[in-house]
Structures are given as structure tokens and as C-alpha cells.
Design a protein around this motif. Structure first.
Motif, PDB file in Angstrom:
ATOM      1  N   VAL A 114       0.851  -1.321   0.109  1.00  0.00           N
ATOM      2  CA  VAL A 114      -0.085  -0.084   0.090  1.00  0.00           C
ATOM      3  C   VAL A 114       0.981   1.000   0.158  1.00  0.00           C
ATOM      4  O   VAL A 114       2.140   1.159   0.494  1.00  0.00           O
ATOM      5  CB  VAL A 114      -0.880   0.127   1.262  1.00  0.00           C
ATOM      6  CG1 VAL A 114      -1.899  -1.135   1.152  1.00  0.00           C
ATOM      7  CG2 VAL A 114      -0.171   0.192   2.389  1.00  0.00           C
ATOM      8  N   SER A 115       0.371   2.234  -0.529  1.00  0.00           N
ATOM      9  CA  SER A 115       0.987   3.632  -0.597  1.00  0.00           C
ATOM     10  C   SER A 115      -0.008   4.826  -0.630  1.00  0.00           C
ATOM     11  O   SER A 115      -1.133   4.331  -0.921  1.00  0.00           O
ATOM     12  CB  SER A 115       1.876   3.671  -1.615  1.00  0.00           C
ATOM     13  OG  SER A 115       1.466   3.882  -2.711  1.00  0.00           O
ATOM     14  N   PHE A 116       0.263   5.891  -0.220  1.00  0.00           N
ATOM     15  CA  PHE A 116      -0.866   6.799  -0.180  1.00  0.00           C
ATOM     16  C   PHE A 116      -1.197   7.380  -1.749  1.00  0.00           C
ATOM     17  O   PHE A 116      -2.310   7.331  -2.262  1.00  0.00           O
ATOM     18  CB  PHE A 116      -0.560   8.101   0.433  1.00  0.00           C
ATOM     19  CG  PHE A 116      -1.509   9.076   0.276  1.00  0.00           C
ATOM     20  CD1 PHE A 116      -2.618   8.839   1.335  1.00  0.00           C
ATOM     21  CD2 PHE A 116      -1.506  10.168  -0.280  1.00  0.00           C
ATOM     22  CE1 PHE A 116      -3.683   9.824   1.479  1.00  0.00           C
ATOM     23  CE2 PHE A 116      -2.678  11.041  -0.366  1.00  0.00           C
ATOM     24  CZ  PHE A 116      -3.791  11.058   0.579  1.00  0.00           C
ATOM     25  N   SER A 132      -1.176   5.416  -4.260  1.00  0.00           N
ATOM     26  CA  SER A 132      -1.834   4.298  -5.059  1.00  0.00           C
ATOM     27  C   SER A 132      -3.368   4.434  -4.217  1.00  0.00           C
ATOM     28  O   SER A 132      -4.198   4.014  -4.901  1.00  0.00           O
ATOM     29  CB  SER A 132      -1.326   3.159  -4.892  1.00  0.00           C
ATOM     30  OG  SER A 132      -1.153   2.471  -3.439  1.00  0.00           O
ATOM     31  N   ARG A 133      -3.503   4.893  -3.078  1.00  0.00           N
ATOM     32  CA  ARG A 133      -4.634   5.087  -2.638  1.00  0.00           C
ATOM     33  C   ARG A 133      -5.513   6.209  -3.007  1.00  0.00           C
ATOM     34  O   ARG A 133      -6.580   6.177  -3.409  1.00  0.00           O
ATOM     35  CB  ARG A 133      -4.621   5.321  -1.060  1.00  0.00           C
ATOM     36  CG  ARG A 133      -5.947   5.447  -0.410  1.00  0.00           C
ATOM     37  CD  ARG A 133      -5.344   5.853   1.368  1.00  0.00           C
ATOM     38  NE  ARG A 133      -6.535   5.493   2.066  1.00  0.00           N
ATOM     39  CZ  ARG A 133      -6.811   5.712   3.253  1.00  0.00           C
ATOM     40  NH1 ARG A 133      -5.660   6.285   3.965  1.00  0.00           N
ATOM     41  NH2 ARG A 133      -7.847   5.822   4.056  1.00  0.00           N
ATOM     42  N   ALA A 143      -4.468   2.733  -8.962  1.00  0.00           N
ATOM     43  CA  ALA A 143      -3.863   1.980  -7.823  1.00  0.00           C
ATOM     44  C   ALA A 143      -2.361   1.341  -8.337  1.00  0.00           C
ATOM     45  O   ALA A 143      -1.912   0.814  -7.394  1.00  0.00           O
ATOM     46  CB  ALA A 143      -5.077   0.742  -8.189  1.00  0.00           C
ATOM     47  N   GLN A 148      -1.355  -1.949  -6.599  1.00  0.00           N
ATOM     48  CA  GLN A 148      -1.385  -2.062  -5.063  1.00  0.00           C
ATOM     49  C   GLN A 148      -2.801  -1.839  -4.553  1.00  0.00           C
ATOM     50  O   GLN A 148      -3.723  -1.344  -5.323  1.00  0.00           O
ATOM     51  CB  GLN A 148      -0.595  -0.599  -4.564  1.00  0.00           C
ATOM     52  CG  GLN A 148       1.009  -0.785  -4.853  1.00  0.00           C
ATOM     53  CD  GLN A 148       1.711   0.406  -4.272  1.00  0.00           C
ATOM     54  OE1 GLN A 148       1.107   1.137  -3.733  1.00  0.00           O
ATOM     55  NE2 GLN A 148       2.948   0.452  -4.634  1.00  0.00           N
ATOM     56  N   THR A 149      -3.096  -2.233  -3.219  1.00  0.00           N
ATOM     57  CA  THR A 149      -4.223  -2.070  -2.767  1.00  0.00           C
ATOM     58  C   THR A 149      -4.381  -0.827  -1.790  1.00  0.00           C
ATOM     59  O   THR A 149      -3.574  -0.108  -1.744  1.00  0.00           O
ATOM     60  CB  THR A 149      -4.757  -3.467  -2.051  1.00  0.00           C
ATOM     61  OG1 THR A 149      -6.157  -3.546  -1.765  1.00  0.00           O
ATOM     62  CG2 THR A 149      -3.890  -3.676  -1.005  1.00  0.00           C
ATOM     63  N   SER A 150      -5.486  -0.630  -1.124  1.00  0.00           N
ATOM     64  CA  SER A 150      -5.819   0.259  -0.578  1.00  0.00           C
ATOM     65  C   SER A 150      -6.751  -0.111   0.865  1.00  0.00           C
ATOM     66  O   SER A 150      -7.345  -0.958   0.623  1.00  0.00           O
ATOM     67  CB  SER A 150      -6.340   1.683  -1.329  1.00  0.00           C
ATOM     68  OG  SER A 150      -7.739   1.329  -1.556  1.00  0.00           O
ATOM     69  N   GLU A 192      -9.491   0.981   1.271  1.00  0.00           N
ATOM     70  CA  GLU A 192     -10.948   1.257   0.691  1.00  0.00           C
ATOM     71  C   GLU A 192     -11.275  -0.075  -0.028  1.00  0.00           C
ATOM     72  O   GLU A 192     -12.296  -0.503   0.041  1.00  0.00           O
ATOM     73  CB  GLU A 192     -10.998   2.527   0.052  1.00  0.00           C
ATOM     74  CG  GLU A 192     -10.967   3.813   0.791  1.00  0.00           C
ATOM     75  CD  GLU A 192      -9.811   4.280   1.342  1.00  0.00           C
ATOM     76  OE1 GLU A 192      -9.762   4.791   2.451  1.00  0.00           O
ATOM     77  OE2 GLU A 192      -8.558   3.621   0.887  1.00  0.00           O
ATOM     78  N   GLU A 193     -10.238  -0.623  -0.893  1.00  0.00           N
ATOM     79  CA  GLU A 193     -10.340  -1.787  -1.530  1.00  0.00           C
ATOM     80  C   GLU A 193     -10.526  -3.049  -0.572  1.00  0.00           C
ATOM     81  O   GLU A 193     -11.405  -3.900  -0.641  1.00  0.00           O
ATOM     82  CB  GLU A 193      -9.160  -2.104  -2.634  1.00  0.00           C
ATOM     83  CG  GLU A 193      -9.321  -3.281  -3.432  1.00  0.00           C
ATOM     84  CD  GLU A 193      -8.377  -3.579  -4.529  1.00  0.00           C
ATOM     85  OE1 GLU A 193      -8.709  -3.886  -5.716  1.00  0.00           O
ATOM     86  OE2 GLU A 193      -7.144  -3.475  -4.291  1.00  0.00           O
TER      87      GLU A 193
END
Length: 143
Positions: free
Chosen positions: A33-35, A37-38, A42, A45-47, A49-50
Motif C-alpha cells: 500500500v501507498s498513499f 496508490s490510495r 492503484a 497496489q491495494t488500499s 478502501e479496496e
């Protein structure tokens, strides 16, 4: 009572840092995760929210299946998607809403009764309950 655990290890500042989320209980997966990609694309990467969308769609499907079975009309198939909206709100960021879409094959059940059961499932699903305060919409229909 059951408990499930996940851990995130984060390195760096918000703008350039990144983290890895591990599903500790199941050991099923680890996600980066990274900000950026959030809040933007994406990029593989995921978040959070996902991950909430995954939790909500699976919880709702289980709840709906249970209620349909209790009604004497067990489903053949349920497909639920959840879209979690994330964006600017006030001085920061927030989850702006969740849109659930469910389609189900339920022999012997009419659309009105299905709609009633589907709404109840949305209301009592444990993830929906945990997200009280977030607008959750539902588009449910028989397929």
C-alpha cells in the motif's frame, strides 16, 4: 467469539512511503500500500478502501445467503460488488460512501420479497453495522 488479525508495516513519510499489509490469521496474502496508490491510480497496489470493499461484499453475500436460506429459499448464486468512494472531505480525506450491487439467482422467490430480504441483509450485515455513519446504497435484483 473469533478474532482475525492483520498487520501493516509502514516505512517513510506519507507522500513517498509505502507499507505492506499482511493477513496474519489466514496467511492468505500480503499487499503493498501507498498513499499515491490510495488517492490516485492503484498501480497494482491495494488500499484500505479496496480491503473494505472486499470485506463488505463478502460479508453482505454471506448475510444475504443466510437470510434467504432462513426464508426457505436458498440461493443458487449471489454475486455482490462493493465500490468504496474515497476523497477530500473538509480538511482531510474520508470514505464518502459505499455502493453495493448484488445479483442473485433464487428459485421460487419473487422480486419484492427478494428486495425486502436484500435490504435487511444490508442493514444487519456486520460490516455494514461497523460502517454506520457511512452512506451505503444497495442495488439488488434477481438475475
Amino acid at each position: 467469539m473469533t478474532e482475525r488479525a492483520a498487520t501493516t508495516v509502514w516505512s517513510g513519510d506519507l507522500a513517498r512511503g509505502a507499507g505492506e499489509v499482511s493477513l496474519d490469521t489466514s496467511k492468505a496474502a500480503a499487499f503493498t500500500v501507498s498513499f499515491p496508490s490510495r488517492a490516485q491510480e492503484a498501480n497494482g497496489q491495494t488500499s484500505p478502501e479496496e480491503l473494505i470493499a472486499a470485506a463488505h461484499s463478502s460479508c453482505y453475500s454471506m448475510q444475504l445467503s443466510g437470510l434467504l436460506g432462513a426464508n426457505g429459499t436458498p440461493p443458487e448464486r449471489i454475486e455482490t460488488s462493493a465500490v468504496v468512494s474515497f476523497g477530500k472531505k473538509g480538511d482531510g480525506f474520508a470514505i464518502l460512501g459505499i455502493a453495493l450491487t448484488a445479483r442473485a439467482s433464487v428459485p421460487g422467490l419473487d422480486g419484492d420479497k427478494f428486495g425486502e430480504i436484500a435490504e435487511t441483509a444490508k442493514r444487519i450485515c456486520p460490516v455494514s453495522a461497523a460502517l454506520t455513519g457511512t452512506e451505503i446504497t444497495l442495488d439488488a435484483a434477481l438475475s
